[in-house]
Design a protein around this motif. Structure first.
Motif, PDB file in Angstrom:
ATOM      1  N   ALA A 234     -49.381  -0.414   5.012  1.00  0.00           N
ATOM      2  CA  ALA A 234     -49.898  -1.582   5.744  1.00  0.00           C
ATOM      3  C   ALA A 234     -49.363  -2.866   5.145  1.00  0.00           C
ATOM      4  CB  ALA A 234     -51.420  -1.564   5.709  1.00  0.00           C
ATOM      5  N   SER A 235     -49.326  -2.930   3.794  1.00  0.00           N
ATOM      6  CA  SER A 235     -48.830  -4.135   3.129  1.00  0.00           C
ATOM      7  C   SER A 235     -47.369  -4.396   3.475  1.00  0.00           C
ATOM      8  CB  SER A 235     -48.987  -3.992   1.610  1.00  0.00           C
ATOM      9  OG  SER A 235     -48.441  -5.111   0.946  1.00  0.00           O
ATOM     10  N   ALA A 236     -46.567  -3.337   3.562  1.00  0.00           N
ATOM     11  CA  ALA A 236     -45.151  -3.495   3.886  1.00  0.00           C
ATOM     12  C   ALA A 236     -44.976  -4.087   5.274  1.00  0.00           C
ATOM     13  CB  ALA A 236     -44.443  -2.149   3.793  1.00  0.00           C
ATOM     14  N   ARG A 237     -45.778  -3.655   6.242  1.00  0.00           N
ATOM     15  CA  ARG A 237     -45.710  -4.201   7.598  1.00  0.00           C
ATOM     16  C   ARG A 237     -46.123  -5.669   7.624  1.00  0.00           C
ATOM     17  NH1 ARG A 237     -48.207   0.771   8.721  1.00  0.00           N
ATOM     18  NH2 ARG A 237     -50.210  -0.271   9.026  1.00  0.00           N
ATOM     19  N   GLN A 238     -47.153  -5.973   6.821  1.00  0.00           N
ATOM     20  CA  GLN A 238     -47.635  -7.358   6.773  1.00  0.00           C
ATOM     21  C   GLN A 238     -46.586  -8.291   6.168  1.00  0.00           C
ATOM     22  OE1 GLN A 238     -51.226  -6.831   4.544  1.00  0.00           O
ATOM     23  NE2 GLN A 238     -52.106  -5.448   6.075  1.00  0.00           N
ATOM     24  N   VAL A 239     -45.966  -7.862   5.085  1.00  0.00           N
ATOM     25  CA  VAL A 239     -44.929  -8.676   4.431  1.00  0.00           C
ATOM     26  C   VAL A 239     -43.759  -8.897   5.381  1.00  0.00           C
ATOM     27  CG1 VAL A 239     -43.208  -8.705   2.592  1.00  0.00           C
ATOM     28  CG2 VAL A 239     -45.571  -8.061   2.078  1.00  0.00           C
ATOM     29  N   ALA A 240     -43.370  -7.857   6.118  1.00  0.00           N
ATOM     30  CA  ALA A 240     -42.261  -7.984   7.064  1.00  0.00           C
ATOM     31  C   ALA A 240     -42.607  -8.989   8.159  1.00  0.00           C
ATOM     32  CB  ALA A 240     -41.955  -6.620   7.672  1.00  0.00           C
ATOM     33  N   ALA A 241     -43.865  -8.969   8.647  1.00  0.00           N
ATOM     34  CA  ALA A 241     -44.287  -9.910   9.691  1.00  0.00           C
ATOM     35  C   ALA A 241     -44.276 -11.341   9.170  1.00  0.00           C
ATOM     36  CB  ALA A 241     -45.687  -9.535  10.180  1.00  0.00           C
ATOM     37  N   LEU A 266     -47.357 -12.505   0.230  1.00  0.00           N
ATOM     38  CA  LEU A 266     -45.975 -12.372  -0.234  1.00  0.00           C
ATOM     39  C   LEU A 266     -45.893 -12.236  -1.754  1.00  0.00           C
ATOM     40  CD1 LEU A 266     -44.083 -15.002   2.012  1.00  0.00           C
ATOM     41  CD2 LEU A 266     -44.027 -12.502   2.200  1.00  0.00           C
ATOM     42  N   GLN A 267     -46.770 -12.957  -2.445  1.00  0.00           N
ATOM     43  CA  GLN A 267     -46.755 -12.918  -3.916  1.00  0.00           C
ATOM     44  C   GLN A 267     -47.451 -11.672  -4.480  1.00  0.00           C
ATOM     45  OE1 GLN A 267     -48.666 -16.609  -4.847  1.00  0.00           O
ATOM     46  NE2 GLN A 267     -46.958 -17.874  -4.075  1.00  0.00           N
ATOM     47  N   ASN A 268     -48.310 -11.056  -3.668  1.00  0.00           N
ATOM     48  CA  ASN A 268     -49.097  -9.907  -4.151  1.00  0.00           C
ATOM     49  C   ASN A 268     -49.103  -8.777  -3.114  1.00  0.00           C
ATOM     50  OD1 ASN A 268     -50.561 -11.202  -6.677  1.00  0.00           O
ATOM     51  ND2 ASN A 268     -50.729 -12.680  -4.981  1.00  0.00           N
ATOM     52  N   PRO A 269     -47.968  -8.121  -2.931  1.00  0.00           N
ATOM     53  CA  PRO A 269     -47.896  -7.058  -1.913  1.00  0.00           C
ATOM     54  C   PRO A 269     -48.771  -5.843  -2.238  1.00  0.00           C
ATOM     55  CG  PRO A 269     -45.907  -7.097  -3.258  1.00  0.00           C
ATOM     56  CD  PRO A 269     -46.680  -8.331  -3.609  1.00  0.00           C
ATOM     57  N   ASP A 270     -49.201  -5.684  -3.505  1.00  0.00           N
ATOM     58  CA  ASP A 270     -50.000  -4.518  -3.885  1.00  0.00           C
ATOM     59  C   ASP A 270     -51.502  -4.751  -3.743  1.00  0.00           C
ATOM     60  OD1 ASP A 270     -47.674  -3.197  -4.561  1.00  0.00           O
ATOM     61  OD2 ASP A 270     -47.749  -3.819  -6.656  1.00  0.00           O
ATOM     62  N   MET A 271     -51.900  -5.979  -3.453  1.00  0.00           N
ATOM     63  CA  MET A 271     -53.330  -6.262  -3.354  1.00  0.00           C
ATOM     64  C   MET A 271     -53.950  -5.613  -2.121  1.00  0.00           C
ATOM     65  SD  MET A 271     -54.198 -10.198  -4.378  1.00  0.00           S
ATOM     66  CE  MET A 271     -54.389 -10.713  -6.073  1.00  0.00           C
TER      67      MET A 271
END
Length: 301
Positions: A234-241, A266-271
């Motif tokens: 989910a985080s990967a999709r959010q960062v890409a958007a 963007l600064q915390n993709p693992d959160m």
């Protein structure tokens, strides 16, 4: 040694105090072997303690001499073969327990179980003679291999009658024999204790507890791993958007609440969403709402 062999050794070492129970044990030991017949037959076992006990009990209960020979198996262990020479000796053994050897169906003679306490002696004798139990590290299974159908049915009835144990045995055919078997760790543990093998019973329950803990850890780990994978995806999709928004409209053009969330993601993709919300002093649902707005904006741009 195997778990079954250790169990039989433990039972063999435990002494019965009452004479009636000793006779019942001798009956159980001999009834399920080919020694218990007018025809010449033998009993074969790899357990030396069981072989000695059979010979001793035949002598004590019926004054019968049992010949024993030992050979080496393919596995390198000893194989004990017991025989009773002479038809008159074999007849004496049968008559000592109220049998003639000419019965149409071999069955349990309840007269040899004089008191309620004798059932324990008989069952432990039967187990030593024709029983086995699976290593609890692999499975929970205890069985008796019986040559005669009616005798197997009688054993089932006797096991069901044991007060306080609630044993539920079943019967199946295997290679010409009738196998009376019991499944379930608690039933087997109770029966092992009843037969005089409390250490084997404890070992079984310890093995069960280890299995349950291991299964719990595996389920928990798999659940947590699945959650981590789901969060990362989910985080990967959010960062890409967010990167798409950055390239099209620019993050500085976003409303302040969305801009804060975009930079934080963007600064915390693992959160996780909860951690994102805590960083912005909002609820998890509030963080999710802002993320979803960013995702929707990225789709329209």
């Amino acid at each position: 040694m195997s778990f079954a062999s250790d169990t039989k050794n433990e039972i063999s070492k435990s002494e019965l105090s009452a004479d009636c129970c000793k006779k019942a044990e001798a009956y159980g030991l001999l009834l399920f072997t080919r020694l218990f017949s007018l025809q010449e037959g033998n009993a074969v076992t790899e357990n030396g303690a069981v072989a000695r006990l059979m010979a001793e009990k035949a002598a004590e209960a019926a004054g019968v001499f049992v010949e024993t020979s030992v050979s080496v198996s393919r596995k390198g262990g000893g194989v004990h073969t017991l025989t009773i020479p002479g038809e008159n000796q074999r007849q004496r053994l049968l008559e000592a327990f109220g049998h003639s050897g000419r019965e149409l169906n071999l069955r349990i003679n309840r007269a040899n179980l004089e008191n309620d306490c004798c059932i324990g002696g008989f069952v432990r004798g039967a187990f030593l003679s024709c029983g086995t139990v699976t290593d609890p590290q692999k499975d929970y299974h205890l069985e008796f291999s019986v040559a005669h159908r009616r005798l197997a049915q009688d054993l089932v009835t006797l096991l069901e009658e044991i007060e306080g144990l609630r044993i539920q045995p079943s019967v199946t055919r295997r290679k010409g024999s009738y196998v009376v078997y019991i499944k379930g760790s608690e039933q087997i543990a109770d029966l092992l204790t009843f037969m005089g093998a409390p250490s084997a019973s404890m070992a079984l329950m310890q093995a069960k507890m280890v299995k349950e803990v291991r299964n719990y850890v595996n389920r928990t780990t798999n659940f947590e791993t699945a959650n981590i994978d789901k969060t990362a995806s989910a985080s990967a999709r959010q960062v890409a958007a967010i990167h798409r928004l950055e390239e099209t409209v620019g993050l500085e053009q976003l409303p302040e609440d969305l801009r804060e969330m975009a930079y934080l993601r963007l600064q915390n993709p693992d959160m996780s969403l909860r951690e994102l919300g805590e960083a912005l002093s909002i609820s998890r649902s509030g963080a999710n709402h802002r993320i979803q707005r960013l995702m929707e904006l990225a789709k329209t741009e």
